[in-house]
Scaffold this active site. Structure first.
Site, PDB file in Angstrom:
ATOM      1  N   HIS A   1       0.816  -1.222   0.000  1.00  0.00           N
ATOM      2  CA  HIS A   1       0.000   0.000   0.000  1.00  0.00           C
ATOM      3  C   HIS A   1       0.846   1.268   0.000  1.00  0.00           C
ATOM      4  O   HIS A   1       0.326   2.359  -0.229  1.00  0.00           O
ATOM      5  CB  HIS A   1      -1.002  -0.004   1.174  1.00  0.00           C
ATOM      6  CG  HIS A   1      -0.426   0.443   2.478  1.00  0.00           C
ATOM      7  ND1 HIS A   1      -0.059  -0.434   3.479  1.00  0.00           N
ATOM      8  CD2 HIS A   1      -0.148   1.678   2.961  1.00  0.00           C
ATOM      9  CE1 HIS A   1       0.412   0.251   4.512  1.00  0.00           C
ATOM     10  NE2 HIS A   1       0.363   1.532   4.219  1.00  0.00           N
TER      11      HIS A   1
ATOM     12  N   SER B   1       4.297   2.639   8.172  1.00  0.00           N
ATOM     13  CA  SER B   1       3.884   1.636   7.190  1.00  0.00           C
ATOM     14  C   SER B   1       5.060   1.044   6.437  1.00  0.00           C
ATOM     15  O   SER B   1       5.987   1.763   6.052  1.00  0.00           O
ATOM     16  CB  SER B   1       2.946   2.264   6.161  1.00  0.00           C
ATOM     17  OG  SER B   1       1.653   2.369   6.671  1.00  0.00           O
TER      18      SER B   1
ATOM     19  N   ASP C   1      -0.354  -7.486   1.770  1.00  0.00           N
ATOM     20  CA  ASP C   1       0.218  -6.133   1.735  1.00  0.00           C
ATOM     21  C   ASP C   1       1.749  -6.193   1.754  1.00  0.00           C
ATOM     22  O   ASP C   1       2.389  -5.842   2.746  1.00  0.00           O
ATOM     23  CB  ASP C   1      -0.326  -5.329   2.921  1.00  0.00           C
ATOM     24  CG  ASP C   1      -0.051  -3.839   2.794  1.00  0.00           C
ATOM     25  OD1 ASP C   1       0.450  -3.411   1.740  1.00  0.00           O
ATOM     26  OD2 ASP C   1      -0.344  -3.105   3.762  1.00  0.00           O
TER      27      ASP C   1
END
Length: 263
Positions: free
Chosen positions: A75, A213, A120
């Site tokens: 992502h 992230s 992911d």
């Protein structure tokens, strides 16, 4: 869907810098007060990299898994125009011996879904290899059958926000110790969004947050830090009472091995 903040070691790594064993030892103060994290010891998480765009803006973390490869979250939307910065601790300092590495190829897991945030994971092939040193080396990868049970105390690191409403991210690399949760326990917070390619940690007074992230969730196995999760998503306010959700690396290892073998 709540506004989610989309947040086997290789022999080629060489004996001098084996995977998962930092030359500079990390010091984790247990379940410390990255939201409610603490500054890391400089250089003690040598696989942690910063992904930066061409303006030098840090937008995601990642982990070196060899001199040539970095793993991050799908992502994050990494492009070959972005760079990998290794050996960094203080993003506000010009004194550090950092390595700015160009990206040759981006391999996003083809099963990644932005709607479910399943699978992911992205692999980055570096254009020039990282030079391993005291402050730059690889994390170990788990094997597909490794088990990291609920309750295991692990660590996550990153330059993400230390408060969800903070204007900027911290300069210094943050770290936090946090326990793994079972998926059954995690579903009490997140329901059906939790799948078997995710693993949860936290809800213990610490949390990953925006900017973390793609970075690592690492647990110790046989004395070496092993990549168990990739920071993926969680509470849109980075609540420290909600578990953070990470891509479950053991489930993604077959895909990783396939890409590495073919490239």
């Amino acid at each position: 869907m709540a506004s989610l903040w989309l947040l086997s070691c290789f022999s080629l790594v060489g004996a001098a810098f084996g995977c998962g064993v930092p030359a500079i030892h990390p010091v984790l103060s247990g379940l410390s007060r990255i939201v409610n994290g603490e500054d890391a010891v400089p250089g003690s998480w040598p696989w942690q990299v910063s992904l930066q765009d061409k303006t030098g803006f840090h937008f995601c973390g990642g982990s070196l898994i060899s001199e040539d490869w970095v793993v991050t979250a799908a992502h994050c939307g990494v492009r070959t125009s972005d760079v990998v910065v290794a050996g960094e601790f203080d993003q506000g300092s010009d004194e550090e011996n950092i390595q700015v590495l160009k990206i040759a190829k981006v391999f996003k897991n083809p099963k990644f879904s932005i709607l479910t945030v399943n699978n992911d994971i992205t692999l980055l092939k570096l254009a020039t290899p990282a030079r391993f040193s005291q402050t730059v080396s690889a994390v170990c990868l788990p094997s597909a059958d490794d088990d990291f049970p609920a309750g295991t105390l692990c660590a996550t690191t990153g330059w993400g926000k230390t408060k969800y409403n903070a204007n900027k991210t911290p300069d210094k690399l943050q770290q936090a110790a946090l326990p793994l949760l079972s998926n059954a326990e995690c579903k009490k917070s997140w329901g059906r969004r939790i799948t078997d390619v995710m693993i949860c940690a936290g809800a213990s007074g610490v949390s990953s947050c925006m900017g973390d992230s793609g970075g690592p969730l690492v647990c110790q196995k046989d004395g070496a830090w092993t990549l168990v999760g990739i920071v993926s998503w969680g509470s849109d306010t980075c609540s420290t009472s909600s578990p953070g959700v990470y891509a479950r690396v053991t489930k993604l290892i077959p895909w990783v091995q396939k890409i590495l073998a073919a490239n």
